[in-house]
Design a protein around this motif. Structure first.
Motif, PDB file in Angstrom:
ATOM      1  N   ASN A   1     -59.292 -41.619  -7.193  1.00  0.00           N
ATOM      2  CA  ASN A   1     -58.078 -41.438  -7.972  1.00  0.00           C
ATOM      3  C   ASN A   1     -56.949 -42.346  -7.471  1.00  0.00           C
ATOM      4  OD1 ASN A   1     -55.820 -40.387  -9.347  1.00  0.00           O
ATOM      5  ND2 ASN A   1     -56.698 -38.344  -9.369  1.00  0.00           N
ATOM      6  N   PRO A   2     -56.379 -43.186  -8.353  1.00  0.00           N
ATOM      7  CA  PRO A   2     -55.280 -44.060  -7.932  1.00  0.00           C
ATOM      8  C   PRO A   2     -53.990 -43.294  -7.622  1.00  0.00           C
ATOM      9  CG  PRO A   2     -55.630 -44.270 -10.289  1.00  0.00           C
ATOM     10  CD  PRO A   2     -56.745 -43.405  -9.754  1.00  0.00           C
ATOM     11  N   PHE A   3     -53.940 -42.019  -7.965  1.00  0.00           N
ATOM     12  CA  PHE A   3     -52.776 -41.182  -7.660  1.00  0.00           C
ATOM     13  C   PHE A   3     -53.011 -40.357  -6.400  1.00  0.00           C
ATOM     14  CE2 PHE A   3     -52.820 -41.884 -12.247  1.00  0.00           C
ATOM     15  CZ  PHE A   3     -51.552 -42.403 -12.447  1.00  0.00           C
ATOM     16  N   SER A   4     -53.901 -40.819  -5.524  1.00  0.00           N
ATOM     17  CA  SER A   4     -54.325 -40.036  -4.356  1.00  0.00           C
ATOM     18  C   SER A   4     -53.178 -39.656  -3.427  1.00  0.00           C
ATOM     19  CB  SER A   4     -55.407 -40.784  -3.577  1.00  0.00           C
ATOM     20  OG  SER A   4     -54.887 -42.004  -3.079  1.00  0.00           O
ATOM     21  N   GLN A   5     -52.064 -40.375  -3.471  1.00  0.00           N
ATOM     22  CA  GLN A   5     -50.933 -40.014  -2.611  1.00  0.00           C
ATOM     23  C   GLN A   5     -50.341 -38.667  -3.003  1.00  0.00           C
ATOM     24  OE1 GLN A   5     -50.836 -42.524  -4.894  1.00  0.00           O
ATOM     25  NE2 GLN A   5     -48.761 -42.895  -5.619  1.00  0.00           N
ATOM     26  N   TYR A   6     -50.696 -38.165  -4.208  1.00  0.00           N
ATOM     27  CA  TYR A   6     -50.194 -36.880  -4.688  1.00  0.00           C
ATOM     28  C   TYR A   6     -51.260 -35.788  -4.621  1.00  0.00           C
ATOM     29  CZ  TYR A   6     -46.721 -40.066  -6.593  1.00  0.00           C
ATOM     30  OH  TYR A   6     -45.774 -41.038  -6.748  1.00  0.00           O
ATOM     31  N   PHE A   7     -52.309 -36.023  -3.836  1.00  0.00           N
ATOM     32  CA  PHE A   7     -53.408 -35.076  -3.689  1.00  0.00           C
ATOM     33  C   PHE A   7     -53.679 -34.844  -2.212  1.00  0.00           C
ATOM     34  CE2 PHE A   7     -53.920 -36.433  -7.949  1.00  0.00           C
ATOM     35  CZ  PHE A   7     -54.767 -35.557  -8.607  1.00  0.00           C
ATOM     36  N   ASP A   8     -54.101 -33.629  -1.875  1.00  0.00           N
ATOM     37  CA  ASP A   8     -54.657 -33.335  -0.560  1.00  0.00           C
ATOM     38  C   ASP A   8     -56.160 -33.246  -0.762  1.00  0.00           C
ATOM     39  OD1 ASP A   8     -52.268 -33.197   0.938  1.00  0.00           O
ATOM     40  OD2 ASP A   8     -51.869 -31.221   0.104  1.00  0.00           O
ATOM     41  N   GLY A   9     -56.904 -34.125  -0.113  1.00  0.00           N
ATOM     42  CA  GLY A   9     -58.342 -34.212  -0.320  1.00  0.00           C
ATOM     43  C   GLY A   9     -58.672 -35.326  -1.290  1.00  0.00           C
ATOM     44  N   GLN A  10     -59.959 -35.486  -1.570  1.00  0.00           N
ATOM     45  CA  GLN A  10     -60.424 -36.596  -2.408  1.00  0.00           C
ATOM     46  C   GLN A  10     -60.657 -36.148  -3.846  1.00  0.00           C
ATOM     47  OE1 GLN A  10     -60.890 -40.003  -1.472  1.00  0.00           O
ATOM     48  NE2 GLN A  10     -60.798 -39.980  -3.690  1.00  0.00           N
ATOM     49  N   SER A  11     -60.116 -36.926  -4.769  1.00  0.00           N
ATOM     50  CA  SER A  11     -60.365 -36.701  -6.189  1.00  0.00           C
ATOM     51  C   SER A  11     -60.761 -38.026  -6.830  1.00  0.00           C
ATOM     52  CB  SER A  11     -59.123 -36.122  -6.885  1.00  0.00           C
ATOM     53  OG  SER A  11     -58.065 -37.052  -6.868  1.00  0.00           O
ATOM     54  N   TYR A  12     -61.313 -37.916  -8.026  1.00  0.00           N
ATOM     55  CA  TYR A  12     -61.793 -39.082  -8.774  1.00  0.00           C
ATOM     56  C   TYR A  12     -61.252 -38.988 -10.188  1.00  0.00           C
ATOM     57  CZ  TYR A  12     -64.943 -39.056  -4.834  1.00  0.00           C
ATOM     58  OH  TYR A  12     -65.437 -39.038  -3.561  1.00  0.00           O
ATOM     59  N   LEU A  13     -61.036 -40.156 -10.808  1.00  0.00           N
ATOM     60  CA  LEU A  13     -60.462 -40.192 -12.153  1.00  0.00           C
ATOM     61  C   LEU A  13     -61.239 -41.155 -13.033  1.00  0.00           C
ATOM     62  CD1 LEU A  13     -58.184 -39.471 -14.173  1.00  0.00           C
ATOM     63  CD2 LEU A  13     -56.867 -41.367 -13.187  1.00  0.00           C
TER      64      LEU A  13
END
Length: 136
Positions: free
Chosen positions: A16-28
């Motif tokens: 996810n290119p918005f990873s700075q707004y997530f705790d942990g790993q996500s995918y988009l």
């Protein structure tokens, strides 16, 4: 722990290119970018986004269509709601909230941006770790 990362309809996508707004790993994986914008968001176990608000002068907001795993949704000042495949969450513009995976499960949803005028997302603080860790 059941792995839902490959048991969904749409591709998992890239990190996810918005990873700075997530705790942990996500995918988009963006599914549409015109008209009604829809992204397939995959959360690894324990991953969740920060509190945020979808602002709009008119219309706007977000709809979550849950497609895999087990997750959580919470509005500011309310109890967290457990999410499962088939659940739908309608989030009006202006509502502070977060969503993400349960600690022991992958979670996948389609994020539908409700069309509106002058829409934008305001990212806020991370979800308090002590509160998240107490969710079943």
């Amino acid at each position: 722990m059941k792995d839902y990362s490959n048991s969904v309809i749409f591709p998992k996508g890239e990190k996810n290119p918005f990873s700075q707004y997530f705790d942990g790993q996500s995918y988009l994986q963006m599914l549409t970018g015109e008209g009604v914008v829809i992204g397939n968001v995959t959360f690894e176990p324990g991953c969740r986004n920060h509190w945020h608000i979808h602002h709009a002068m008119q219309g706007g907001g977000q709809i979550l269509l849950c497609t895999g795993g087990r997750g959580w949704y919470q509005e500011w000042g309310k109890e967290a709601r457990e999410l499962h495949p088939g659940d739908v969450v309608v989030i009006p513009a202006g509502v502070k909230h977060w969503h993400g995976a349960a600690a022991d499960s992958w979670f996948v949803h389609l994020a539908v941006e409700v069309p509106g005028e002058e829409t934008r997302t305001e990212w806020c603080e991370p979800v308090d770790e002590e509160i998240y860790c107490c969710l079943p």
